[in-house]
Design a protein around this motif. Structure first.
Motif, short mmCIF file in Angstrom:
data_model
loop_
_atom_site.label_atom_id
_atom_site.label_comp_id
_atom_site.label_asym_id
_atom_site.label_seq_id
_atom_site.Cartn_x
_atom_site.Cartn_y
_atom_site.Cartn_z
N LEU A 68 -143.16 -33.11 -22.05
CA LEU A 68 -144.11 -33.68 -21.09
C LEU A 68 -145.36 -32.82 -20.95
CD1 LEU A 68 -141.57 -34.85 -18.37
CD2 LEU A 68 -143.07 -36.34 -19.72
N GLY A 69 -145.35 -31.63 -21.56
CA GLY A 69 -146.54 -30.80 -21.57
C GLY A 69 -146.51 -29.59 -20.67
N ASP A 70 -145.37 -29.31 -20.03
CA ASP A 70 -145.27 -28.16 -19.14
C ASP A 70 -144.85 -26.91 -19.92
OD1 ASP A 70 -145.61 -29.34 -16.35
OD2 ASP A 70 -144.03 -30.62 -17.16
N GLY A 98 -138.82 -35.38 -15.35
CA GLY A 98 -140.01 -36.15 -15.00
C GLY A 98 -140.47 -35.89 -13.58
N HIS A 127 -141.98 -32.45 -13.43
CA HIS A 127 -143.30 -32.54 -14.07
C HIS A 127 -144.34 -33.03 -13.06
CE1 HIS A 127 -146.38 -33.31 -17.08
NE2 HIS A 127 -146.41 -34.58 -16.75
N GLY A 128 -143.99 -34.07 -12.32
CA GLY A 128 -144.90 -34.59 -11.31
C GLY A 128 -145.16 -33.58 -10.21
N GLN A 138 -147.54 -30.95 -11.09
CA GLN A 138 -148.92 -31.42 -11.06
C GLN A 138 -149.42 -31.63 -9.63
OE1 GLN A 138 -148.87 -34.97 -13.56
NE2 GLN A 138 -149.65 -33.74 -15.27
N PHE A 175 -142.53 -40.67 -11.74
CA PHE A 175 -142.58 -40.07 -13.08
C PHE A 175 -141.16 -39.88 -13.61
CE2 PHE A 175 -146.66 -38.10 -14.66
CZ PHE A 175 -147.48 -38.92 -13.92
N SER A 198 -143.41 -38.34 -23.56
CA SER A 198 -144.69 -37.67 -23.40
C SER A 198 -145.27 -37.98 -22.03
CB SER A 198 -145.69 -38.13 -24.47
OG SER A 198 -146.03 -39.50 -24.27
N HIS A 199 -146.24 -37.18 -21.61
CA HIS A 199 -146.90 -37.45 -20.33
C HIS A 199 -147.56 -38.82 -20.35
CE1 HIS A 199 -149.38 -36.78 -16.73
NE2 HIS A 199 -150.34 -37.36 -17.43
N GLU A 232 -146.86 -41.72 -17.69
CA GLU A 232 -148.00 -42.13 -16.85
C GLU A 232 -148.22 -43.63 -16.96
OE1 GLU A 232 -150.26 -41.54 -14.13
OE2 GLU A 232 -150.90 -39.74 -15.20
#
Length: 366
Positions: A108-110, A316, A319-320, A323, A333, A353-354, A358
């Motif tokens: 997810l990009g973290d 997820g 991840h949210g 952010q 998410f 993926s993010h 999204e």
């Protein structure tokens, strides 16, 4: 890079009180001012403190602590029948709640670190190799000669639901209070800490106490009904408690979602997040008086395999939260990540993926 006990305690004291003098720090730790000065130089040399202003180096990674195992999945070709032979297909893949969450977060990009323990065996080699490929930082992974890499064998019904799960997780008994203490600097430097209940009770208690005292955000997944019991009665220090309804009902003795969440918050958890399969997700917060339960419906989904959906939901949601999104939006998410994973034959969807999550959130919750 490892820290001595005094280095860990000094770093924690500076993190909590960055403007304290060396004399004040020495009085707090019970050592001379000169000793504090010496150890501050060591922490600077190791990169944990930046410059003379005692600016603590900020590690923005999410730290995941807990299980990293090899999953063996047997998928029945016909509905299971106990006490007889059942035809099935078999595959082996990476697993473990903390490891699964870490891989999903990385996808997810973290920036994500995994703190776990594996054996000195071939299973560990495969597990470490596959996890590293997803982008997870494994520099703190422990390889032990005292035990074998954990395994989880899942027997799945033809429709993708779990028929029976069998776990060999004895190696995680080594992740006790002493283990947590030896990695306390890593915990203190994380932007957010996630742990599963594969840790023994004293390890969880130590982690919760430290995060409470140092005001570190801590999320915990209860994992299963038996492992839920490893958590202390006092959950103050747990920022986000993840569980499913079966686990929470068995633990609290309640059946209705509102009563279950009230019972969990009464134990001190700041937020309770409970999943109930296709019935949706329930959220509640300690600072809401009276407690206001939120319910998020789950859209109908194509199900190939449910085994990784819970871990994807946790990832997820984290991840949210990372952010800086409100919990309800972060949980959306989580639902998106779970639904994406339900369509995969793997515990961790390689397509997560993010952008995908999204898009799902925008289509179903706005």
């Amino acid at each position: 890079m490892s820290l001595t006990d005094l280095e860990q305690r000094l770093l924690a004291a500076i993190t909590a009180h960055p403007y304290a003098s060396q004399k004040e720090l020495g009085e707090q730790l019970g050592v001379a001012r000169a000793t504090v000065a010496n150890y501050i130089e060591r922490l600077q040399a190791k990169g944990f403190i930046l410059g003379r202003a005692y600016i603590v180096a900020q590690q923005q990674s999410i730290l995941c602590i807990g299980g990293a195992v090899m999953d063996r999945v047997l998928k029945l070709k016909e509905p299971g029948i106990l006490e007889t032979s059942n035809p099935a297909s078999a595959e082996e893949t990476r697993g473990g709640v903390a490891r699964n969450v870490a891989e999903n977060l990385a996808r997810l990009g973290d920036a994500t670190k995994l703190l776990s323990i594996v054996g000195d065996d071939g299973a560990a080699d495969a597990l470490i190799g596959a996890t590293a490929e997803s982008g997870v930082d494994l520099s703190h992974m422990v390889r032990s000669t005292n035990g074998t890499t954990g395994t989880y064998t899942a027997i799945m019904q033809p429709n993708g639901s779990l028929y029976l799960g069998v776990a060999d997780m004895d190696i995680f008994n080594q992740m006790d209070a002493q283990f947590v203490q030896s990695n306390i600097g890593l915990v203190s430097g994380a932007a957010l800490v996630f742990a599963d209940t594969n840790l023994p009770a004293d390890g969880l208690a130590k982690l919760i106490t430290h995060c409470r005292d140092q005001q570190i955000q801590l999320a915990i997944d209860s994992v299963s009904i038996p492992k839920f019991k490893r958590l202390p009665q006092d959950l103050s220090g747990v920022s986000y408690l993840f569980c499913n309804k079966d686990e929470a009902a068995a633990t609290t003795g309640e059946q209705e979602p509102q009563a279950i969440l009230d019972a969990l918050l009464a134990r001190g958890a700041a937020h309770a997040i409970m999943t109930d399969g296709a019935n949706g997700v329930y959220l509640a917060a300690q600072n809401d008086q009276p407690t206001t339960m939120q319910h998020l419906a789950v859209p109908a989904a194509e199900i190939v395999d449910v085994s990784g959906a819970g871990d994807a939901f946790v990832a997820g949601t984290l991840h949210g939260l990372n952010q800086q999104r409100p919990l309800s939006q972060a949980a959306q998410f989580g639902i998106g990540a779970a639904q994406h994973t339900l369509k995969s034959t793997l515990r961790n969807s390689p397509d997560l993926s993010h952008a995908a999550v999204e898009t799902f959130a925008q289509q179903h919750f706005q």
